[in-house]
Motif scaffolding. Structure first.
Motif, short mmCIF file in Angstrom:
data_model
loop_
_atom_site.label_atom_id
_atom_site.label_comp_id
_atom_site.label_asym_id
_atom_site.label_seq_id
_atom_site.Cartn_x
_atom_site.Cartn_y
_atom_site.Cartn_z
N ASP A 182 -37.74 -19.04 9.30
CA ASP A 182 -38.29 -17.86 8.63
C ASP A 182 -39.67 -18.16 8.05
N HIS A 183 -39.80 -19.28 7.35
CA HIS A 183 -41.10 -19.72 6.85
C HIS A 183 -41.02 -21.20 6.52
N MET A 184 -42.19 -21.78 6.36
CA MET A 184 -42.24 -23.21 6.06
C MET A 184 -43.31 -23.43 5.01
N VAL A 185 -42.95 -24.11 3.93
CA VAL A 185 -43.83 -24.19 2.76
C VAL A 185 -44.49 -25.55 2.66
N GLY A 186 -45.80 -25.54 2.37
CA GLY A 186 -46.52 -26.79 2.15
C GLY A 186 -46.90 -26.95 0.69
N GLN A 265 -42.85 -28.95 2.06
CA GLN A 265 -41.88 -28.97 0.97
C GLN A 265 -40.52 -28.44 1.40
N HIS A 266 -40.50 -27.25 2.03
CA HIS A 266 -39.21 -26.78 2.52
C HIS A 266 -39.33 -25.96 3.79
N ILE A 267 -38.24 -26.00 4.54
CA ILE A 267 -38.12 -25.22 5.77
C ILE A 267 -37.06 -24.16 5.48
N ALA A 268 -37.45 -22.89 5.60
CA ALA A 268 -36.50 -21.80 5.37
C ALA A 268 -35.95 -21.36 6.72
N VAL A 269 -34.63 -21.42 6.85
CA VAL A 269 -34.00 -21.03 8.11
C VAL A 269 -33.14 -19.79 7.88
N ILE A 331 -30.72 -19.36 -0.80
CA ILE A 331 -30.20 -20.50 -1.55
C ILE A 331 -30.95 -21.74 -1.07
N PHE A 332 -31.10 -22.71 -1.97
CA PHE A 332 -31.92 -23.89 -1.68
C PHE A 332 -31.06 -25.15 -1.75
N THR A 333 -31.21 -26.02 -0.76
CA THR A 333 -30.48 -27.29 -0.82
C THR A 333 -31.19 -28.22 -1.80
N PHE A 344 -34.17 -27.70 2.35
CA PHE A 344 -34.03 -26.50 3.17
C PHE A 344 -33.72 -25.29 2.29
N GLU A 345 -34.16 -24.13 2.77
CA GLU A 345 -33.75 -22.85 2.19
C GLU A 345 -32.95 -22.13 3.27
N ILE A 346 -31.84 -21.52 2.88
CA ILE A 346 -31.08 -20.66 3.79
C ILE A 346 -31.35 -19.23 3.34
#
Ligand code: FE2
Length: 377
Positions: A182-186, A265-269, A331-333, A344-346
């Motif tokens: 969905d998005h990927m955060v730096g 920082q995170h990968i949102a799937v 939700i965030f792991t 990761f973010e779901i």
């Protein structure tokens, strides 16, 4: 105050987009034990074995396992000897995202265009071939040591890329419903957010669709700023975070310290059924950030009627937010490697196109509680 500065056009004009991108092609993670990491992504997160490259395919210095779930492909790469750039990368940063690969129609054009517009080269266009056809790949640097590869695969029908063979195994845990990135955060250094916003605008043709300042994202102790960059068709979204002045060290500062630089920082799937997906993830041992249960006492007041059962959301710790177009569940792991860096973010979107602003405060307080335990607040 956050404002929509430049919405994604409703009708996408590909001809007018100087950097057309079809979607995320793959994400490559440099890690110290790719074989075990692949097992983790299969067992805990429902990915499936897809492809392999290493000693058996003629590589001498590295090994890669590719795992997939619907449209998401992760490439897990480890060095096979000392003195490699992969090994140095892991020594400095720990496990982390090296490559976000973007699927394009013409990787030579994408590279040349980016270079003319001021990019730093990582890899000139290279054609790779096997019995299934050919691909062209090229790459440019983004923040830190992170790379965007352009992947052209219109003349290829193999399992992944030339040089990889199919990875078949008798161990195939069920997928858990993850569908696409969905998005990927730096996270970038203090004072560098606007530099990278400008990079995505000038070099990649992205637009800044949302901005959050330290009034939007702050708690009693810490703050950060964020701008969301989107490509023309909206399939690629890269929020960029920068630390802001606060009484204590923010999660972005903690990341920059432990990653020893800027990075993902995170990968949102995305999933179509966040309750089912998160229940499976928790049963398989994935740990999530939790907000106080009082969050759910005022949830319906805050977001209105939703389809999901609030008790299930409360039990699993799933957060909800609403914008003008609908609502989202997220939700965030906790970090998925020893250093407090990548997670990761779901996310499940039910109309909403935003990023959960209403959850920022509760979430960052939850992160601060974790930082407190780590002694890094
Ligand atoms: Fe996110």
């Amino acid at each position: 105050m956050s404002t929509i500065t430049n919405a994604i056009p409703k009708i996408y004009d590909k001809a007018a987009d100087f950097m057309p991108i079809n979607g995320t092609d793959y994400i490559e993670i440099y890690c110290s034990n790719a074989k075990q990491a692949a097992h983790f992504y299969k067992s805990a997160m429902g990915f499936q074995s897809l492809a392999y490259a290493g000693l058996e395919t003629g590589l001498r210095d590295r090994e890669s396992y590719v795992v997939a779930q619907d449209k998401i492909r992760l490439v897990l790469t480890s060095p096979l000897k000392s003195g490699t750039d992969i090994g140095r990368h892991i020594d400095q940063h720990g496990d982390g995202v090296k490559v976000t690969a973007l699927w394009v129609d013409d990787a030579t054009y994408a590279y040349n265009t980016a270079m003319e517009r001021g990019a730093t080269s990582y890899m000139k266009p290279v054609t790779e071939e096997d019995e299934h056809g050919k691909t062209v790949r090229s790459g440019i640097y983004t923040y830190g040591e992170t790379v965007h590869m352009f992947v052209e695969r219109k003349d290829y029908n193999g399992i992944f890329l030339p040089g990889f063979r199919e990875w078949k195994t008798s161990y195939n845990p069920e997928p858990i419903g993850l569908k696409y990135v969905d998005h990927m955060v730096g996270n970038v250094a203090l004072g560098r957010m606007n530099y990278w916003v400008n990079f995505y605008e000038e070099v990649m043709g992205f637009v800044n669709i949302l901005s959050f300042d330290d009034n939007d994202i702050s708690t009693e102790y810490t703050a950060l700023m964020s701008k969301v960059m989107s490509n023309g068709n909206g399939r690629i979204k890269f929020p960029i975070n920068e630390p802001a002045e606060g009484l204590k060290k923010s999660q972005v500062d903690e990341y920059l310290e432990f990653y020893e630089g800027e990075g993902v920082q995170h990968i949102a799937v995305a999933t179509d059924d966040v309750v089912k997906t998160v229940r499976l993830l928790q049963a398989r041992g994935i740990e999530f950030l939790r907000v106080p249960t009082t969050y759910y006492d005022v949830l319906e007041e805050r977001v209105g009627k939703i389809d999901e059962d609030i008790d299930s959301l409360k039990e699993l710790g799933i957060l909800v937010d609403r914008d003008d177009e609908g609502y989202l569940l997220q939700i965030f792991t906790k970090p998925i490697e020893p250093r407090p860096t990548m997670f990761f973010e779901i996310i499940q979107r039910k109309g909403a196109t935003s990023f959960g602003k209403g959850n920022f405060k509760a979430l960052f307080e939850a992160i601060e509680r974790e930082q407190e335990l780590r002694g890094t607040l």
